[in-house]
Write a protein that holds these residues in place. Sequence first.
Motif, PDB file in Angstrom:
ATOM      1  N   LEU A   1       1.017  -1.332  -0.043  1.00  0.00           N
ATOM      2  CA  LEU A   1      -0.021  -0.036  -0.112  1.00  0.00           C
ATOM      3  C   LEU A   1       0.820   1.153   0.077  1.00  0.00           C
ATOM      4  CD1 LEU A   1      -2.898  -0.934   2.602  1.00  0.00           C
ATOM      5  CD2 LEU A   1      -2.721  -1.312  -0.087  1.00  0.00           C
ATOM      6  N   CYS A   2       2.130   1.018  -0.096  1.00  0.00           N
ATOM      7  CA  CYS A   2       3.194   2.392   0.086  1.00  0.00           C
ATOM      8  C   CYS A   2       3.796   2.233  -1.205  1.00  0.00           C
ATOM      9  CB  CYS A   2       4.112   2.208   1.343  1.00  0.00           C
ATOM     10  SG  CYS A   2       3.036   2.037   2.758  1.00  0.00           S
ATOM     11  N   THR A   3       4.401   3.473  -1.522  1.00  0.00           N
ATOM     12  CA  THR A   3       4.949   3.796  -2.828  1.00  0.00           C
ATOM     13  C   THR A   3       6.462   3.371  -2.368  1.00  0.00           C
ATOM     14  OG1 THR A   3       5.523   5.953  -2.010  1.00  0.00           O
ATOM     15  CG2 THR A   3       3.567   5.737  -3.359  1.00  0.00           C
ATOM     16  N   THR A   4       7.241   3.320  -3.452  1.00  0.00           N
ATOM     17  CA  THR A   4       8.586   2.936  -3.435  1.00  0.00           C
ATOM     18  C   THR A   4       9.380   3.941  -2.351  1.00  0.00           C
ATOM     19  OG1 THR A   4       9.275   4.433  -5.205  1.00  0.00           O
ATOM     20  CG2 THR A   4       9.261   2.020  -5.666  1.00  0.00           C
ATOM     21  N   ASP A   5       8.816   5.223  -2.081  1.00  0.00           N
ATOM     22  CA  ASP A   5       9.339   6.289  -1.119  1.00  0.00           C
ATOM     23  C   ASP A   5       8.865   5.990   0.320  1.00  0.00           C
ATOM     24  OD1 ASP A   5      10.671   7.285  -2.972  1.00  0.00           O
ATOM     25  OD2 ASP A   5       9.083   8.774  -3.742  1.00  0.00           O
ATOM     26  N   GLY A   6       8.058   4.802   0.484  1.00  0.00           N
ATOM     27  CA  GLY A   6       7.417   4.334   1.756  1.00  0.00           C
ATOM     28  C   GLY A   6       6.318   5.428   2.171  1.00  0.00           C
ATOM     29  N   VAL A   7       5.707   6.053   1.254  1.00  0.00           N
ATOM     30  CA  VAL A   7       4.491   6.997   1.512  1.00  0.00           C
ATOM     31  C   VAL A   7       3.227   6.080   1.241  1.00  0.00           C
ATOM     32  CG1 VAL A   7       3.370   8.899   0.789  1.00  0.00           C
ATOM     33  CG2 VAL A   7       5.867   8.991   0.894  1.00  0.00           C
ATOM     34  N   HIS A   8       2.347   6.269   1.976  1.00  0.00           N
ATOM     35  CA  HIS A   8       1.157   5.619   1.872  1.00  0.00           C
ATOM     36  C   HIS A   8       0.126   6.202   0.662  1.00  0.00           C
ATOM     37  CE1 HIS A   8      -3.161   4.310   2.740  1.00  0.00           C
ATOM     38  NE2 HIS A   8      -2.654   3.432   3.275  1.00  0.00           N
ATOM     39  N   SER A   9      -0.019   5.116  -0.215  1.00  0.00           N
ATOM     40  CA  SER A   9      -0.743   5.686  -1.370  1.00  0.00           C
ATOM     41  C   SER A   9      -2.210   5.489  -1.128  1.00  0.00           C
ATOM     42  CB  SER A   9      -0.254   4.899  -2.424  1.00  0.00           C
ATOM     43  OG  SER A   9      -1.173   5.151  -3.532  1.00  0.00           O
ATOM     44  N   PRO A  10      -3.150   6.291  -1.447  1.00  0.00           N
ATOM     45  CA  PRO A  10      -4.472   6.072  -1.185  1.00  0.00           C
ATOM     46  C   PRO A  10      -5.131   5.413  -2.307  1.00  0.00           C
ATOM     47  CG  PRO A  10      -4.133   8.308  -1.560  1.00  0.00           C
ATOM     48  CD  PRO A  10      -2.804   7.737  -1.329  1.00  0.00           C
ATOM     49  N   TYR A  11      -4.500   5.543  -3.492  1.00  0.00           N
ATOM     50  CA  TYR A  11      -4.955   5.138  -4.813  1.00  0.00           C
ATOM     51  C   TYR A  11      -4.719   3.323  -4.565  1.00  0.00           C
ATOM     52  CZ  TYR A  11      -4.835   9.755  -6.542  1.00  0.00           C
ATOM     53  OH  TYR A  11      -5.105  10.836  -6.801  1.00  0.00           O
ATOM     54  N   ARG A  12      -3.492   2.995  -4.012  1.00  0.00           N
ATOM     55  CA  ARG A  12      -3.532   1.500  -3.769  1.00  0.00           C
ATOM     56  C   ARG A  12      -4.287   0.876  -2.739  1.00  0.00           C
ATOM     57  NH1 ARG A  12       3.173   0.339  -3.947  1.00  0.00           N
ATOM     58  NH2 ARG A  12       3.538   1.513  -5.994  1.00  0.00           N
ATOM     59  N   SER A  13      -4.818   1.812  -1.679  1.00  0.00           N
ATOM     60  CA  SER A  13      -5.513   1.273  -0.539  1.00  0.00           C
ATOM     61  C   SER A  13      -6.734   1.028  -1.466  1.00  0.00           C
ATOM     62  CB  SER A  13      -5.724   2.421   0.290  1.00  0.00           C
ATOM     63  OG  SER A  13      -4.301   2.490   0.994  1.00  0.00           O
ATOM     64  N   ALA A  14      -7.200   1.854  -2.101  1.00  0.00           N
ATOM     65  CA  ALA A  14      -8.530   1.810  -2.910  1.00  0.00           C
ATOM     66  C   ALA A  14      -8.682   0.516  -3.535  1.00  0.00           C
ATOM     67  CB  ALA A  14      -9.074   3.130  -3.542  1.00  0.00           C
TER      68      ALA A  14
END
Length: 249
Positions: A93-106
């Motif tokens: 659910l996180c990008t390669t930078d370790g940031v949580h992605s709402p799009y991936r969560s959805a």
Amino acid sequence: MDFLMSGLAACGACVFTNPLEVVKTRMQLQGELQAPGSYQRHYRNVFHAFFTIGKVDGLAALQKGLAPALLYQFLMNGIRLGTYGLVESRGYLCTTDGVHSPYRSAAAGAMAGVMGAYLGSPIYMVKTHLQAQATSEIAVGHQYKHQIFPPQSWKVALAAAMVSGVAIVLAMTPFDVASTRLYNQPTDTQGKGLMYRGIFDALLQTARTEGFFGMYKGIGASYFRLGPHTILSLFFWDQLRFLYNTYAK
């Protein structure tokens, strides 16, 4: 564990909310494809529906379809929440930078929801058929005559034990975990426990160190043991009483 815990949690909630499912099903089927005012309204509102079903069909009717409802909740929520939890724990659910992605969560939530709904749909259909069954006086919609188990079948008792087992294991597992640890703890020369002072101390230490779910370790084994154990105990007790009454006279 995510699959099991989320499924069992949903089953525990279902025991209390299933009567609302029965009422919802009846009200949604009332007046199906009929113009307003052209049919008799057996259920005027939620409270009236509760009263009517309990009065005409009996209080037990408010739990119609409970067995498939529990199975549906276990499968659907176990798959839905378990899959999402698995994806989250793997870091997808996180990008390669370790940031949580709402799009991936959805996307993950949608995928898990579709899987759970697809696999649970046949069971939901059976649940709906059973919940719609009613006395002809207050029947709405098509009346299927499904019967899960034959009358007086041992499967009825087993299913009842497994259903009631949900509430039992949720309430008793923490105390079971504590008692197991109390019995198994090391002792000093006086026989006094070295890790726990008593059951509440064991519960408190477990919760503090291992978290809330630490008190529910082994819940799966407890649940699947409870139903067969209850049935076999009652079966053997009944048979032993029968033999005693037969040959003791």
